[in-house]
Design a protein around this motif. Structure first.
Motif, PDB file in Angstrom:
ATOM      1  N   ARG A 290      36.940 -29.846 -11.119  1.00  0.00           N
ATOM      2  CA  ARG A 290      37.913 -30.937 -10.915  1.00  0.00           C
ATOM      3  C   ARG A 290      39.060 -30.515  -9.998  1.00  0.00           C
ATOM      4  N   LEU A 291      39.618 -29.324 -10.263  1.00  0.00           N
ATOM      5  CA  LEU A 291      40.798 -28.916  -9.489  1.00  0.00           C
ATOM      6  C   LEU A 291      40.439 -28.585  -8.046  1.00  0.00           C
ATOM      7  N   SER A 292      39.197 -28.118  -7.837  1.00  0.00           N
ATOM      8  CA  SER A 292      38.784 -27.759  -6.485  1.00  0.00           C
ATOM      9  C   SER A 292      38.612 -28.993  -5.615  1.00  0.00           C
ATOM     10  N   SER A 293      38.449 -30.157  -6.237  1.00  0.00           N
ATOM     11  CA  SER A 293      38.239 -31.367  -5.425  1.00  0.00           C
ATOM     12  C   SER A 293      39.375 -32.381  -5.593  1.00  0.00           C
ATOM     13  N   ARG A 294      40.456 -31.965  -6.273  1.00  0.00           N
ATOM     14  CA  ARG A 294      41.556 -32.924  -6.521  1.00  0.00           C
ATOM     15  C   ARG A 294      42.401 -33.151  -5.271  1.00  0.00           C
ATOM     16  N   LEU A 295      42.755 -34.392  -5.041  1.00  0.00           N
ATOM     17  CA  LEU A 295      43.726 -34.743  -4.009  1.00  0.00           C
ATOM     18  C   LEU A 295      44.911 -35.407  -4.704  1.00  0.00           C
ATOM     19  N   THR A 296      46.123 -35.089  -4.242  1.00  0.00           N
ATOM     20  CA  THR A 296      47.339 -35.540  -4.918  1.00  0.00           C
ATOM     21  C   THR A 296      48.263 -36.240  -3.933  1.00  0.00           C
ATOM     22  N   CYS A 297      48.957 -37.264  -4.416  1.00  0.00           N
ATOM     23  CA  CYS A 297      50.003 -37.918  -3.613  1.00  0.00           C
ATOM     24  C   CYS A 297      51.320 -37.216  -3.917  1.00  0.00           C
ATOM     25  N   ILE A 298      51.913 -36.608  -2.899  1.00  0.00           N
ATOM     26  CA  ILE A 298      53.158 -35.883  -3.183  1.00  0.00           C
ATOM     27  C   ILE A 298      54.323 -36.836  -3.409  1.00  0.00           C
ATOM     28  N   LYS A 299      54.163 -38.094  -3.035  1.00  0.00           N
ATOM     29  CA  LYS A 299      55.269 -39.043  -3.236  1.00  0.00           C
ATOM     30  C   LYS A 299      55.300 -39.548  -4.684  1.00  0.00           C
ATOM     31  N   CYS A 300      54.151 -40.015  -5.214  1.00  0.00           N
ATOM     32  CA  CYS A 300      54.189 -40.627  -6.556  1.00  0.00           C
ATOM     33  C   CYS A 300      53.437 -39.815  -7.607  1.00  0.00           C
ATOM     34  N   GLY A 301      52.726 -38.755  -7.200  1.00  0.00           N
ATOM     35  CA  GLY A 301      52.057 -37.888  -8.177  1.00  0.00           C
ATOM     36  C   GLY A 301      50.669 -38.360  -8.592  1.00  0.00           C
ATOM     37  N   ARG A 302      50.213 -39.529  -8.093  1.00  0.00           N
ATOM     38  CA  ARG A 302      48.865 -39.981  -8.478  1.00  0.00           C
ATOM     39  C   ARG A 302      47.822 -38.998  -7.965  1.00  0.00           C
ATOM     40  N   VAL A 303      46.732 -38.847  -8.755  1.00  0.00           N
ATOM     41  CA  VAL A 303      45.683 -37.908  -8.359  1.00  0.00           C
ATOM     42  C   VAL A 303      44.367 -38.651  -8.157  1.00  0.00           C
ATOM     43  N   TYR A 304      43.531 -38.078  -7.302  1.00  0.00           N
ATOM     44  CA  TYR A 304      42.239 -38.691  -6.976  1.00  0.00           C
ATOM     45  C   TYR A 304      41.164 -37.604  -7.020  1.00  0.00           C
ATOM     46  N   SER A 305      39.924 -38.065  -7.207  1.00  0.00           N
ATOM     47  CA  SER A 305      38.803 -37.130  -7.281  1.00  0.00           C
ATOM     48  C   SER A 305      37.574 -37.845  -6.740  1.00  0.00           C
ATOM     49  N   PRO A 306      36.455 -37.121  -6.557  1.00  0.00           N
ATOM     50  CA  PRO A 306      35.254 -37.801  -6.069  1.00  0.00           C
ATOM     51  C   PRO A 306      34.824 -38.936  -6.998  1.00  0.00           C
ATOM     52  N   SER A 307      35.098 -38.788  -8.316  1.00  0.00           N
ATOM     53  CA  SER A 307      34.691 -39.869  -9.228  1.00  0.00           C
ATOM     54  C   SER A 307      35.738 -40.990  -9.312  1.00  0.00           C
ATOM     55  N   ALA A 308      36.942 -40.713  -8.809  1.00  0.00           N
ATOM     56  CA  ALA A 308      37.982 -41.759  -8.762  1.00  0.00           C
ATOM     57  C   ALA A 308      38.675 -41.655  -7.407  1.00  0.00           C
ATOM     58  N   PRO A 309      37.948 -42.031  -6.320  1.00  0.00           N
ATOM     59  CA  PRO A 309      38.516 -41.848  -4.976  1.00  0.00           C
ATOM     60  C   PRO A 309      39.534 -42.927  -4.623  1.00  0.00           C
ATOM     61  N   PRO A 310      40.398 -42.656  -3.626  1.00  0.00           N
ATOM     62  CA  PRO A 310      41.321 -43.704  -3.178  1.00  0.00           C
ATOM     63  C   PRO A 310      40.536 -44.796  -2.441  1.00  0.00           C
ATOM     64  N   LYS A 311      41.143 -46.002  -2.386  1.00  0.00           N
ATOM     65  CA  LYS A 311      40.442 -47.106  -1.694  1.00  0.00           C
ATOM     66  C   LYS A 311      40.280 -46.783  -0.208  1.00  0.00           C
ATOM     67  N   GLU A 312      41.386 -46.267   0.391  1.00  0.00           N
ATOM     68  CA  GLU A 312      41.301 -45.858   1.803  1.00  0.00           C
ATOM     69  C   GLU A 312      41.243 -44.330   1.824  1.00  0.00           C
ATOM     70  N   PRO A 313      40.200 -43.734   2.419  1.00  0.00           N
ATOM     71  CA  PRO A 313      40.075 -42.278   2.358  1.00  0.00           C
ATOM     72  C   PRO A 313      41.351 -41.547   2.788  1.00  0.00           C
ATOM     73  N   GLY A 314      41.789 -40.585   1.947  1.00  0.00           N
ATOM     74  CA  GLY A 314      42.940 -39.747   2.304  1.00  0.00           C
ATOM     75  C   GLY A 314      44.292 -40.401   2.129  1.00  0.00           C
ATOM     76  N   ARG A 315      44.346 -41.643   1.580  1.00  0.00           N
ATOM     77  CA  ARG A 315      45.642 -42.342   1.430  1.00  0.00           C
ATOM     78  C   ARG A 315      45.821 -42.799  -0.014  1.00  0.00           C
ATOM     79  N   CYS A 316      47.057 -42.671  -0.519  1.00  0.00           N
ATOM     80  CA  CYS A 316      47.352 -43.096  -1.892  1.00  0.00           C
ATOM     81  C   CYS A 316      47.241 -44.617  -2.034  1.00  0.00           C
ATOM     82  N   ASN A 317      46.579 -45.066  -3.103  1.00  0.00           N
ATOM     83  CA  ASN A 317      46.455 -46.517  -3.347  1.00  0.00           C
ATOM     84  C   ASN A 317      47.812 -47.177  -3.530  1.00  0.00           C
TER      85      ASN A 317
END
Ligand code: AP5
Length: 214
Positions: A123-150
């Motif tokens: 999980r941690l190796s594939s986690r992406l984080t929004c530094i502004k609001c702290g939301r986290v994303y993963s391959p099983s819960a990806p952002p709607k737009e790749p690389g951008r916080c929902n």
């Protein structure tokens, strides 16, 4: 309701504390997020915490307590909170007992989120984080737009402490410093173990089912 979410790094504390907080109507208070926000804002507390965070070490108790007390003094936390990432050791657990005693309150429940180490590393190796609001994303819960916080469209990043060596060190620190708190809260009849592996809603439902009836 005053709740603590305990668990190793990557167990899903942030993911679920955020949802649990919405379910119980209390703010999500995450010391890791408070410290990362302090660092991004270039405050004195952020500067004192930074090197410990990057190394996967616990930030000194007095620094964490300073930032936590400020957060708990905000009006939205007066009727409850969902604590994520605090307490992390016996001294912090005692400090929390004292803070609650001072304001005549008590903890309602502690949830220990159980996840095997192999799942955590993945999980941690594939986690992406929004530094502004702290939301986290993963391959099983990806952002709607790749690389951008929902929530705010901010570019997502890999956290500085989410690299293989630091992940292993964080797990060691958890076992040594934080895991003993499971027995501390079990002895007080407050702790329930919840299986943190499964769909996000499934895990959340298990957590809600574990709570004492209000
Ligand atoms: P902190 O920010 O608290 O980090 P942590 O405890 O290491 O926990 P993480 O945020 O890494 O994991 P998480 O359990 O929140 O998992 P997440 O929901 O993101 O602390 C960072 C640092 O700050 C510490 O090392 C320390 O230096 C300092 N610090 C903080 N508090 C401190 C304190 N009290 N005292 C001293 N120092 C302190 O989920 C992980 C990934 O899995 C995500 O990608 C997510 O999308 C995914 N995921 C979640 N649930 C599921 C699921 N059910 N199925 C599939 N994927 C899932």
């Amino acid at each position: 309701m005053r709740l603590i979410l305990l668990g190793p790094p990557g167990a899903g504390k942030g993911t679920q504390a955020f949802r649990l907080a919405a379910r119980v109507g209390a703010p999500h208070v995450a010391t890791g997020e408070l410290l990362r926000a302090a660092r991004a804002a270039e405050t004195e507390i952020g500067a004192r915490a930074s090197e410990y965070m990057d190394a996967g070490e616990l930030v000194p108790d007095e620094v964490v307590l300073e930032i936590l007390k400020l957060r708990l003094a905000e009006p939205d936390a007066s009727d409850g909170f969902v604590l994520d990432g605090f307490p992390r050791n016996a001294a912090q657990a005692k400090a929390l007992d004292e803070i609650l005693e001072e304001i005549g309150q008590k903890l309602d429940a502690v949830i220990a989120l159980d996840v095997p180490d192999a799942v955590i590393v993945e999980r941690l190796s594939s986690r992406l984080t929004c530094i502004k609001c702290g939301r986290v994303y993963s391959p099983s819960a990806p952002p709607k737009e790749p690389g951008r916080c929902n929530a705010d469209g901010t570019e997502l990043v890999r956290r500085r402490d989410d690299n293989p060596a630091v992940i292993q060190h964080r797990l060691q620190v958890y076992r040594k410093e934080t895991e003993p708190l499971i027995a501390y809260y079990e002895d007080r009849g407050l702790l329930t173990h919840v299986n943190g592996v499964g769909g996000l809603e499934e895990v959340l439902d298990r957590m809600v089912a574990s709570l004492p009836v209000a």
